[in-house]
Design an enzyme around this catalytic site. Sequence first.
Site, PDB file in Angstrom:
ATOM      1  N   LYS A 117      61.884  78.992  32.508  1.00 37.53           N
ATOM      2  CA  LYS A 117      61.098  80.226  32.636  1.00 37.53           C
ATOM      3  C   LYS A 117      61.922  81.345  33.294  1.00 37.53           C
ATOM      4  CE  LYS A 117      57.525  79.175  34.942  1.00 37.53           C
ATOM      5  NZ  LYS A 117      57.273  79.952  36.146  1.00 37.53           N
TER       6      LYS A 117
ATOM      7  N   ARG B  46      70.122  71.954  39.641  1.00 39.34           N
ATOM      8  CA  ARG B  46      69.812  73.383  39.729  1.00 39.34           C
ATOM      9  C   ARG B  46      70.155  73.976  41.103  1.00 39.34           C
ATOM     10  NH1 ARG B  46      64.094  76.022  38.041  1.00 39.34           N
ATOM     11  NH2 ARG B  46      63.192  74.928  39.812  1.00 39.34           N
TER      12      ARG B  46
ATOM     13  N   ARG C 260      55.015  68.818  41.690  1.00 40.43           N
ATOM     14  CA  ARG C 260      54.823  70.078  40.956  1.00 40.43           C
ATOM     15  C   ARG C 260      54.453  69.811  39.493  1.00 40.43           C
ATOM     16  NH1 ARG C 260      60.254  72.627  41.774  1.00 40.43           N
ATOM     17  NH2 ARG C 260      59.509  74.490  40.745  1.00 40.43           N
TER      18      ARG C 260
HETATM   19  P1  AMP Z   1      58.046  79.021  41.110  1.00 40.21           P
HETATM   20  O1  AMP Z   1      59.340  79.640  41.529  1.00 40.21           O
HETATM   21  O2  AMP Z   1      57.273  79.885  40.160  1.00 40.21           O
HETATM   22  O3  AMP Z   1      58.219  77.615  40.604  1.00 40.21           O
HETATM   23  O4  AMP Z   1      57.139  78.927  42.439  1.00 40.21           O
HETATM   24  C1  AMP Z   1      57.558  78.179  43.547  1.00 40.21           C
HETATM   25  C2  AMP Z   1      56.386  77.820  44.429  1.00 40.21           C
HETATM   26  O5  AMP Z   1      55.712  79.003  44.881  1.00 40.21           O
HETATM   27  C3  AMP Z   1      55.294  76.976  43.796  1.00 40.21           C
HETATM   28  O6  AMP Z   1      55.619  75.598  43.787  1.00 40.21           O
HETATM   29  C4  AMP Z   1      54.107  77.298  44.702  1.00 40.21           C
HETATM   30  O7  AMP Z   1      54.224  76.621  45.940  1.00 40.21           O
HETATM   31  C5  AMP Z   1      54.315  78.771  44.983  1.00 40.21           C
HETATM   32  N1  AMP Z   1      53.652  79.619  43.960  1.00 40.21           N
HETATM   33  C6  AMP Z   1      54.241  80.516  43.114  1.00 40.21           C
HETATM   34  N2  AMP Z   1      53.353  81.114  42.327  1.00 40.21           N
HETATM   35  C7  AMP Z   1      52.149  80.595  42.662  1.00 40.21           C
HETATM   36  C8  AMP Z   1      50.825  80.787  42.183  1.00 40.21           C
HETATM   37  N3  AMP Z   1      50.563  81.636  41.170  1.00 40.21           N
HETATM   38  N4  AMP Z   1      49.827  80.080  42.788  1.00 40.21           N
HETATM   39  C9  AMP Z   1      50.073  79.222  43.801  1.00 40.21           C
HETATM   40  N5  AMP Z   1      51.296  78.986  44.273  1.00 40.21           N
HETATM   41  C10 AMP Z   1      52.337  79.653  43.725  1.00 40.21           C
END
Ligand code: AMP
Length: 219
Positions: free
Chosen positions: A20, A128, A172
């Site tokens: 992504k 990563r 996750r």
């Molecule tokens: P990402 O980089 O998008 O994988 O986000 C990393 C972490 O940020 C996730 O594992 C959540 O802990 C938190 N996070 C990011 N976006 C959200 C969201 N829309 N809702 C809840 N937690 C979020």
Amino acid sequence: MTVKDKILKALILGAPASGKGTISSRIVKKYNIEHVSSGDKLRDHIEKQTDLGKEVKSYLNEGKLVPDDVMIKFMIAELRKVENKPWLLDGFPRTVAQANALWKVQPVDVVLNLVVPFEVIIDRVKSRWVHLPSGRVYNIGFNTPKIEGKDDVTGENLMQRPDDKPEAVQKRLEIYEKVTRPVINFYKEKGILKEFEGRTSDEIWPKVTAYLDPIFQKI
Ligand code: AMP
């Protein structure tokens, strides 16, 4: 408002480490639009030790979702800052409650969903590395930094995200299946979801541009 004046609001979905981040960076660069990544914004708050950063740190480290009320308030405020620009939203919404809240204030025009096999994802997170301030992502053996452990652009240190540890990744992916899958269905029902399948970002990218080129030309 004519079609030409339309400000495109796009959203990208995909499992953790589905590419992504990579596809999003390419989209924002090619089509010159704002990248609004909830994960990057939260990590930035943690890095700067703001009140929000302190509040959300443990959720991110453990790979858990930040509560909806916190996320909705935060992201709606962030989107307001870029409401007059076209944007690509990345990482938000992750729950149906978030999707509903977003739809009320800002219906999105297109939703891209990246479909990558789970075994590919597990392999990918192991290698990563990220440059936190910019969100640039490197994959050892695939998109290796020029100097080991250093960001290509700034030369600053790269780090492995705490939530890329195997237990956190597992968590996750479980959350993704349970909580985020319904978000995909939410947009499917709205008739604006487009899926892109592949094992690597390079395989997925041409499919994304083939879809987005005509949309951006129309605008
Ligand atoms: P990402 O980089 O998008 O994988 O986000 C990393 C972490 O940020 C996730 O594992 C959540 O802990 C938190 N996070 C990011 N976006 C959200 C969201 N829309 N809702 C809840 N937690 C979020």
